[in-house]
Design a protein around this motif. Sequence first.
Motif, PDB file in Angstrom:
ATOM      1  N   GLU A  41     -37.156 -56.833  24.512  1.00  0.00           N
ATOM      2  CA  GLU A  41     -36.287 -56.217  25.523  1.00  0.00           C
ATOM      3  C   GLU A  41     -37.057 -55.466  26.592  1.00  0.00           C
ATOM      4  OE1 GLU A  41     -34.167 -56.659  21.675  1.00  0.00           O
ATOM      5  OE2 GLU A  41     -36.102 -55.829  22.257  1.00  0.00           O
ATOM      6  N   GLY A  42     -38.234 -54.972  26.252  1.00  0.00           N
ATOM      7  CA  GLY A  42     -39.008 -54.191  27.207  1.00  0.00           C
ATOM      8  C   GLY A  42     -40.022 -53.316  26.493  1.00  0.00           C
ATOM      9  N   GLU A  43     -40.698 -52.475  27.279  1.00  0.00           N
ATOM     10  CA  GLU A  43     -41.726 -51.591  26.743  1.00  0.00           C
ATOM     11  C   GLU A  43     -41.296 -50.140  26.868  1.00  0.00           C
ATOM     12  OE1 GLU A  43     -45.857 -50.174  28.532  1.00  0.00           O
ATOM     13  OE2 GLU A  43     -45.996 -52.221  27.751  1.00  0.00           O
ATOM     14  N   LEU A  44     -41.556 -49.379  25.805  1.00  0.00           N
ATOM     15  CA  LEU A  44     -41.318 -47.935  25.818  1.00  0.00           C
ATOM     16  C   LEU A  44     -42.676 -47.274  26.024  1.00  0.00           C
ATOM     17  CD1 LEU A  44     -38.948 -47.763  22.724  1.00  0.00           C
ATOM     18  CD2 LEU A  44     -38.276 -47.685  25.134  1.00  0.00           C
ATOM     19  N   ASP A  45     -42.817 -46.501  27.091  1.00  0.00           N
ATOM     20  CA  ASP A  45     -44.105 -45.878  27.378  1.00  0.00           C
ATOM     21  C   ASP A  45     -44.500 -44.892  26.288  1.00  0.00           C
ATOM     22  OD1 ASP A  45     -44.356 -47.336  29.738  1.00  0.00           O
ATOM     23  OD2 ASP A  45     -43.483 -45.738  30.963  1.00  0.00           O
ATOM     24  N   LEU A  46     -43.590 -43.983  25.950  1.00  0.00           N
ATOM     25  CA  LEU A  46     -43.837 -43.005  24.886  1.00  0.00           C
ATOM     26  C   LEU A  46     -42.571 -42.832  24.060  1.00  0.00           C
ATOM     27  CD1 LEU A  46     -45.576 -40.088  26.837  1.00  0.00           C
ATOM     28  CD2 LEU A  46     -46.696 -41.716  25.320  1.00  0.00           C
ATOM     29  N   VAL A  47     -42.771 -42.681  22.763  1.00  0.00           N
ATOM     30  CA  VAL A  47     -41.689 -42.289  21.868  1.00  0.00           C
ATOM     31  C   VAL A  47     -42.163 -41.011  21.198  1.00  0.00           C
ATOM     32  CG1 VAL A  47     -40.245 -42.924  19.910  1.00  0.00           C
ATOM     33  CG2 VAL A  47     -41.058 -44.707  21.481  1.00  0.00           C
ATOM     34  N   PHE A  56     -37.369 -40.831  24.294  1.00  0.00           N
ATOM     35  CA  PHE A  56     -37.974 -42.014  24.881  1.00  0.00           C
ATOM     36  C   PHE A  56     -38.380 -41.626  26.297  1.00  0.00           C
ATOM     37  CE2 PHE A  56     -34.916 -43.468  21.731  1.00  0.00           C
ATOM     38  CZ  PHE A  56     -35.737 -44.241  20.921  1.00  0.00           C
ATOM     39  N   VAL A  57     -39.676 -41.714  26.573  1.00  0.00           N
ATOM     40  CA  VAL A  57     -40.202 -41.234  27.844  1.00  0.00           C
ATOM     41  C   VAL A  57     -40.667 -42.413  28.694  1.00  0.00           C
ATOM     42  CG1 VAL A  57     -41.865 -39.692  28.961  1.00  0.00           C
ATOM     43  CG2 VAL A  57     -41.014 -39.148  26.660  1.00  0.00           C
ATOM     44  N   GLU A  80     -32.977 -48.987  27.249  1.00  0.00           N
ATOM     45  CA  GLU A  80     -31.972 -48.677  26.227  1.00  0.00           C
ATOM     46  C   GLU A  80     -32.002 -49.708  25.110  1.00  0.00           C
ATOM     47  OE1 GLU A  80     -28.402 -48.500  28.530  1.00  0.00           O
ATOM     48  OE2 GLU A  80     -28.775 -46.448  29.203  1.00  0.00           O
ATOM     49  N   ALA A  81     -32.117 -50.978  25.474  1.00  0.00           N
ATOM     50  CA  ALA A  81     -32.160 -52.045  24.462  1.00  0.00           C
ATOM     51  C   ALA A  81     -33.427 -51.923  23.615  1.00  0.00           C
ATOM     52  CB  ALA A  81     -32.084 -53.415  25.135  1.00  0.00           C
ATOM     53  N   ALA A  82     -34.566 -51.634  24.252  1.00  0.00           N
ATOM     54  CA  ALA A  82     -35.813 -51.454  23.505  1.00  0.00           C
ATOM     55  C   ALA A  82     -35.720 -50.238  22.592  1.00  0.00           C
ATOM     56  CB  ALA A  82     -36.988 -51.322  24.472  1.00  0.00           C
ATOM     57  N   ALA A  83     -35.107 -49.157  23.070  1.00  0.00           N
ATOM     58  CA  ALA A  83     -34.952 -47.952  22.251  1.00  0.00           C
ATOM     59  C   ALA A  83     -34.074 -48.238  21.030  1.00  0.00           C
ATOM     60  CB  ALA A  83     -34.356 -46.821  23.082  1.00  0.00           C
ATOM     61  N   SER A  84     -33.020 -48.996  21.224  1.00  0.00           N
ATOM     62  CA  SER A  84     -32.154 -49.363  20.089  1.00  0.00           C
ATOM     63  C   SER A  84     -32.947 -50.150  19.054  1.00  0.00           C
ATOM     64  CB  SER A  84     -30.962 -50.187  20.569  1.00  0.00           C
ATOM     65  OG  SER A  84     -30.097 -49.394  21.337  1.00  0.00           O
ATOM     66  N   ARG A  85     -33.743 -51.107  19.518  1.00  0.00           N
ATOM     67  CA  ARG A  85     -34.570 -51.889  18.588  1.00  0.00           C
ATOM     68  C   ARG A  85     -35.566 -50.987  17.868  1.00  0.00           C
ATOM     69  NH1 ARG A  85     -36.139 -57.298  17.594  1.00  0.00           N
ATOM     70  NH2 ARG A  85     -34.802 -58.023  19.278  1.00  0.00           N
ATOM     71  N   TYR A  86     -36.172 -50.054  18.601  1.00  0.00           N
ATOM     72  CA  TYR A  86     -37.133 -49.143  17.982  1.00  0.00           C
ATOM     73  C   TYR A  86     -36.463 -48.341  16.866  1.00  0.00           C
ATOM     74  CZ  TYR A  86     -40.714 -45.655  17.247  1.00  0.00           C
ATOM     75  OH  TYR A  86     -41.664 -44.853  16.651  1.00  0.00           O
ATOM     76  N   MET A  87     -35.296 -47.792  17.155  1.00  0.00           N
ATOM     77  CA  MET A  87     -34.600 -46.973  16.152  1.00  0.00           C
ATOM     78  C   MET A  87     -34.216 -47.795  14.934  1.00  0.00           C
ATOM     79  SD  MET A  87     -32.314 -44.271  18.377  1.00  0.00           S
ATOM     80  CE  MET A  87     -31.493 -45.488  19.387  1.00  0.00           C
TER      81      MET A  87
END
Length: 123
Positions: A41-47, A56-57, A80-87
């Motif tokens: 879905e994408g990249e999260l710079d910082l969690v 999520f930063v 948001e989609a990447a954050a959901s996958r991370y969680m």
Amino acid sequence: MSRQVRGRRALRAGAAAEDAAARRYEAMGGRVLARRWRAPEGELDLVVLQGGVLVFVEVKLRRVLHGDDPVGEAQWRRLEAAASRYMMGHGELTGAARGCRFDLALAGPDGSLEVIENARMFG
């Protein structure tokens, strides 16, 4: 200057901005759980886990800190989609979190850093 040289400079500058943001969150008592976490879905710079809140930063290197919106609607949806996958995939780290938020860290060319908490409401 060649395109390759500009690309390498931009990559180094982006990494330096992310490092500065990570140090800022750590100085505020946060624990960095992931850097440049990638998903389809994408990249999260910082969690970051800060005060029981999962943060999520999105880090943006800017020539001018204020001005146009640095993150467009389509990019917010990907984040948001990447954050959901991370969680979903990191319940052992995120299960005890009391909530989550999206912050925006704007890094200026002079090394300044502005953190905007709750830059985007999740959900």
